[in-house]
Design a protein around this motif. Sequence first.
Motif, short mmCIF file in Angstrom:
data_model
loop_
_atom_site.label_atom_id
_atom_site.label_comp_id
_atom_site.label_asym_id
_atom_site.label_seq_id
_atom_site.Cartn_x
_atom_site.Cartn_y
_atom_site.Cartn_z
N ARG A 176 45.61 68.87 52.92
CA ARG A 176 45.01 67.66 53.48
C ARG A 176 43.49 67.70 53.51
N ASP A 177 42.89 68.88 53.56
CA ASP A 177 41.43 68.97 53.60
C ASP A 177 40.79 68.64 52.25
N SER A 178 41.57 68.69 51.18
CA SER A 178 41.04 68.47 49.84
C SER A 178 41.55 67.20 49.17
N VAL A 179 42.73 66.78 49.56
CA VAL A 179 43.39 65.65 48.90
C VAL A 179 42.99 64.34 49.57
N ASP A 180 42.68 63.34 48.74
CA ASP A 180 42.28 62.03 49.25
C ASP A 180 43.42 61.02 49.21
N ILE A 181 44.27 61.13 48.19
CA ILE A 181 45.38 60.19 48.00
C ILE A 181 46.66 61.00 47.84
N VAL A 182 47.72 60.56 48.51
CA VAL A 182 49.02 61.20 48.38
C VAL A 182 49.95 60.26 47.64
N GLU A 183 50.40 60.71 46.48
CA GLU A 183 51.30 59.91 45.65
C GLU A 183 52.73 60.40 45.81
N VAL A 184 53.60 59.49 46.18
CA VAL A 184 55.03 59.78 46.15
C VAL A 184 55.52 59.42 44.75
N GLY A 185 55.80 60.43 43.94
CA GLY A 185 56.10 60.23 42.53
C GLY A 185 57.40 59.49 42.28
N TYR A 186 57.48 58.89 41.12
CA TYR A 186 58.64 58.06 40.75
C TYR A 186 59.96 58.84 40.82
N PRO A 187 60.05 60.05 40.24
CA PRO A 187 61.33 60.78 40.34
C PRO A 187 61.72 61.05 41.78
N LEU A 188 60.73 61.35 42.61
CA LEU A 188 61.02 61.64 44.01
C LEU A 188 61.49 60.38 44.75
N LEU A 189 60.92 59.24 44.39
CA LEU A 189 61.38 57.98 44.97
C LEU A 189 62.84 57.71 44.63
N MET A 190 63.24 58.12 43.42
CA MET A 190 64.64 57.94 43.03
C MET A 190 65.57 58.82 43.87
N GLU A 191 65.06 59.98 44.28
CA GLU A 191 65.87 60.91 45.07
C GLU A 191 65.89 60.54 46.55
N GLU A 192 64.71 60.23 47.10
CA GLU A 192 64.58 60.07 48.54
C GLU A 192 64.43 58.63 49.00
N GLY A 193 64.06 57.73 48.09
CA GLY A 193 63.85 56.35 48.48
C GLY A 193 62.51 56.14 49.17
N LEU A 194 62.27 54.91 49.57
CA LEU A 194 60.99 54.55 50.18
C LEU A 194 60.80 55.15 51.57
N SER A 195 61.86 55.70 52.14
CA SER A 195 61.71 56.33 53.45
C SER A 195 60.70 57.47 53.41
N LEU A 196 60.58 58.13 52.25
CA LEU A 196 59.61 59.22 52.13
C LEU A 196 58.19 58.68 52.23
N VAL A 197 57.95 57.51 51.68
CA VAL A 197 56.64 56.88 51.81
C VAL A 197 56.31 56.69 53.29
N HIS A 198 57.31 56.22 54.03
CA HIS A 198 57.13 56.02 55.47
C HIS A 198 56.80 57.34 56.17
N HIS A 199 57.53 58.39 55.84
CA HIS A 199 57.31 59.69 56.49
C HIS A 199 55.91 60.22 56.20
N VAL A 200 55.47 60.10 54.95
CA VAL A 200 54.14 60.59 54.58
C VAL A 200 53.06 59.80 55.31
N LYS A 201 53.16 58.49 55.30
CA LYS A 201 52.14 57.66 55.94
C LYS A 201 52.12 57.87 57.45
N HIS A 202 53.30 58.01 58.03
CA HIS A 202 53.37 58.23 59.48
C HIS A 202 52.76 59.57 59.87
N ALA A 203 53.02 60.59 59.07
CA ALA A 203 52.51 61.93 59.39
C ALA A 203 51.02 62.07 59.07
#
Length: 224
Positions: free
Chosen positions: A23-50
């Motif tokens: 987190r100290d170095s990264v500016d943008i967090v991308e939830v990749g397409y293959p991962l979206l197929m596995e986990e769905g948009l809920s992962l986007v929610h978890h990342v943004k919430h955290a």
Amino acid sequence: MRLQLTLDSPSVEDCLDLVLATRDSVDIVEVGYPLLMEEGLSLVHHVKHAFPDKDTLADVKIFHSGGYVAKKCFEYGADVVTVLGLASDETFQSVLHIAEVYGRSVVADLAGVENPVARALELNAMGVYKFVIPSGLLIDLSAADATAEVKDEGEAGIETPFQVLESLKEQLPDCEVGVVGHISLQNIDDVVAKHPDVVLVGRAIVHADDPHQVAADLKARMTD
């Protein structure tokens, strides 16, 4: 120059641990397409919430049903969605409309577009200000350390990826252009020399023994 982490880990916990470590170095967090197929948009929610201070990008690669897909992504917390440059103007217009309603943004993925500069100019006229292109870096699988080299020759007069980057930067100076594909500590200097606005890195960080250190080293090379 911003660093975008492309997540492709197989679990929510691993993804959140990776973002925490970098987190100290990264500016943008991308939830990749293959991962979206596995986990769905809920992962986007978890990342943004955290990590609410990080821009969260949903790499949904929209091709049609643009308004619907974009709306769902934004409802789950995405700050940015990707749309394939090959998508119709109508798809882009619908996504841009929803992005305006939610106060979010759109990235046009120009991979596979026959004339990426011309398409970028068309999309910019519609209101697209963010683009991503392939790096043109190829992994040499025969090398012991799997380094990547620049593909420096276009075919039949076609611009190489880095030439496309230079053309986009010249013709659309107010736009943001990102570059993606096999970027690592072994070739980051070649990439930085072309002055992209965003550098997308996945495997080199995600599969590193020390993701924190690799992300920090990449960011340092991008800001020197």
